[in-house]
Structure formats: structure tokens, C-alpha cells
Design an enzyme around this catalytic site. Structure first.
Site, short mmCIF file in Angstrom:
data_model
loop_
_atom_site.label_atom_id
_atom_site.label_comp_id
_atom_site.label_asym_id
_atom_site.label_seq_id
_atom_site.Cartn_x
_atom_site.Cartn_y
_atom_site.Cartn_z
N PRO A 1 -5.88 78.03 43.00
CA PRO A 1 -4.48 77.62 43.06
C PRO A 1 -3.99 77.51 44.50
O PRO A 1 -4.45 78.22 45.40
CB PRO A 1 -3.74 78.75 42.33
N GLY A 2 -3.02 76.63 44.68
CA GLY A 2 -2.31 76.53 45.94
C GLY A 2 -0.99 77.28 45.86
O GLY A 2 -0.93 78.41 45.35
N PHE A 8 -0.52 85.17 36.96
CA PHE A 8 -1.50 84.36 36.24
C PHE A 8 -2.13 85.13 35.09
O PHE A 8 -2.37 84.58 34.01
CB PHE A 8 -2.61 83.88 37.19
N THR A 31 -1.13 92.39 34.18
CA THR A 31 0.23 92.93 34.09
C THR A 31 1.29 92.02 34.71
O THR A 31 2.48 92.32 34.62
CB THR A 31 0.30 94.31 34.76
N TYR A 76 -7.31 87.35 53.97
CA TYR A 76 -7.10 86.87 52.61
C TYR A 76 -7.91 85.60 52.36
O TYR A 76 -8.63 85.48 51.37
CB TYR A 76 -5.61 86.59 52.35
N LYS A 135 -11.18 84.91 49.75
CA LYS A 135 -11.24 83.87 48.73
C LYS A 135 -12.38 82.89 49.00
O LYS A 135 -12.89 82.25 48.06
CB LYS A 135 -9.89 83.15 48.63
N THR A 183 4.50 83.91 41.94
CA THR A 183 4.29 85.03 41.04
C THR A 183 4.80 86.26 41.79
O THR A 183 5.63 86.13 42.70
CB THR A 183 2.79 85.20 40.70
N PHE A 205 2.94 87.64 43.73
CA PHE A 205 2.00 87.57 44.86
C PHE A 205 2.70 87.81 46.20
O PHE A 205 2.28 88.66 46.99
CB PHE A 205 1.34 86.19 44.85
N ASN A 249 -9.13 87.81 37.53
CA ASN A 249 -7.86 87.40 38.11
C ASN A 249 -7.28 88.42 39.09
O ASN A 249 -6.51 88.06 39.97
CB ASN A 249 -6.85 87.13 36.99
#
Length: 253
Positions: free
Chosen positions: A181-182, A14, A11, A151, A155, A186, A188, A85
Site C-alpha cells: 500500500p501507498g 488493514f 485490532t 521503515y 519493507k 489508519t 499507522f 499484517n
């Protein structure tokens, strides 16, 4: 034959960019997310290009994930690509001040949600002797930074889980990739700061950043590599980002 891609977290960011890229490349799509109105809008947009099915789903809910994927219409139930994702960061406080609920939400989404989606769809790929799972990790899984605590740890899980999946499916024809990704812009950071737009915007002020299309292009390229090629891990940063020097604290005298 037309290939099918399932994209979680479709939605925004990415995931949404991937949906558009994969649709224009001829894939059929299953788009997954929590916000029905956004899924409907994306389906309406992309249905002019390809066949699109959407699932309103919170990947943290184990039974919902399995039910949703097991009940996919026949035209979509043999996916060639799963893009894990869906994920998020919450807060940037140091560990001793962090909100424990935020930590649990990150683990439930970034780790458990990815596990549920993978476990639901991987057996079919192994049985068909083809398929590709692309996990969206983060450079935060490799390199620590202040406030990254849970976080970054979540990851790092994605990274090691991806490596172990590669070992488990060895010889099956199934491919596993972790994209890391760095610095990217977004929703985010808006999520991380719980809707505080000014705080989120400050992060990107006067700094070039990765864009959703940049990562979507990389994910599409990875998905389209030949069957004998597996991209294990790909870490990508904007040119103006690099690794930080080691920190040295000096006592005040």
C-alpha cells in the site's frame, strides 16, 4: 469446505478490515493482536457471522508465536491463508537524528515478527500442498522518502523475503503474495508520531487517501484467485499519489 484465515495485527487498520471482509466471505478466522479487549470485541462482532478464535500475541516474541500457533484448536489449526499484517512505523526524523530504539522496534516487528509467523505456519502448508501467505509490505519498500530510513528498509525486506519464499515453495502449491500500500489512513500515523493526533491528522489534510477497506478488498481478491494463479506483488496508491521527482540540492551562493 470452509477455509480458515489467520490475520495478524487484527485490532485496527488493514487487519481489522480484513477480518470483517474475510468473515463476510465465509472464512473462519484466527485474529491475532496485542490488545485483548479489541480482539474480544471483534470476536463478539464477527462470531455472529463465522467461527472466530483470537490469540493475544506480540509477534516480536518468537516462542509466544510458535506456542500460540502450535496450540490452535483443531478447527483452526490448518489455515488456508496467513495474512502477515502486523507492522508499524515509528518517527519521521532523518537517519542522523532517529531514535535507535525505534529502529529496533520496527525491525523486530516488521521483519522478525513476519518471519516467526511464516516459519511457524509454512511447513504445514507445504505438507498439505496448499495455502497462501499474504505479506503486507509497503510502497516504501520500493521508493525512498525523507524520514523513511529504517521503515522503508524493513519493507524492502518484506519484498525480498516474499520473493525468496516463492522460490522456496516452487512446486508445492503454496502461494506467496506481497501487497504494497501507498498513502493510507489508519492508526499507522498515530503510532508513528506516538499518539500526536494533530501531527498525524496534518498528513491527511486536504488529501484523498487509501482506506482500510480498499486494501482489505484487494487482499480478499488475492486470496480468492484460482489455485493456479499467484499474484506475486501488488503496489497500490491513491490516484492522487505518485512517485516523487529526483531531488537536486543547490548550494547557496
Amino acid at each position: 469446505m470452509t477455509k480458515t484465515a489467520i490475520i495478524t495485527g487484527a485490532t485496527s487498520g488493514f487487519g481489522q478490515a480484513c477480518a470483517r471482509k474475510f468473515a463476510h466471505d465465509g472464512y473462519k478466522l484466527v485474529i491475532v493482536g496485542r490488545r485483548k479487549e479489541r480482539l474480544e470485541a471483534l470476536q463478539s462482532e464477527l462470531s455472529q457471522i463465522t467461527d472466530v478464535h483470537y490469540l493475544v500475541m506480540d509477534v516480536r516474541e518468537r516462542q509466544t508465536v510458535f506456542d500460540g500457533f502450535y496450540e490452535l484448536p483443531e478447527a483452526f489449526n490448518k489455515p488456508d491463508v496467513l495474512i502477515n499484517n502486523a507492522g508499524l512505523a515509528l518517527g519521521l526524523e532523518p537517519a542522523h537524528q532517529a531514535n535507535l530504539d525505534d529502529w529496533e522496534t520496527m525491525l523486530d516487528t516488521n521483519c522478525k515478527g513476519l518471519m516467526y509467523c511464516t516459519r511457524a505456519l509454512l511447513p504445514g502448508m507445504v505438507e498439505r500442498k496448499c495455502g497462501h501467505i499474504i505479506n503486507v509490505g509497503s510502497m516504501a519498500g520500493n521508493w525512498p522518502y525523507p524520514g523513511g530510513n529504517c521503515y522503508g528498509a524493513s519493507k524492502a525486506f518484506v519484498q525480498q523475503f516474499s520473493r525468496n519464499l516463492r522460490s522456496d515453495v516452487h512446486g508445492s502449491g503454496v502461494k506467496i503474495t506481497n501487497i504494497e500500500p501507498g498513502f493510507a489512513k489508519t492508526e499507522f500515523s498515530l503510532v508513528r508520531f506516538k499518539g500526536d493526533e494533530s501531527r498525524a491528522d496534518t498528513l491527511y489534510q486536504d488529501a484523498e487517501h487509501l482506506k482500510p477497506d480498499d486494501i482489505a478488498d484487494i487482499i480478499l481478491w488475492t486470496a480468492n484467485t484460482p489455485a493456479h494463479v499467484n499474484v506475486n506483488t501488488l503496489e497500490v496508491m491513491p490516484t492522487n499519489q505518485s512517485w516523487s521527482p529526483l531531488a537536486i540540492h543547490k548550494n547557496d551562493n
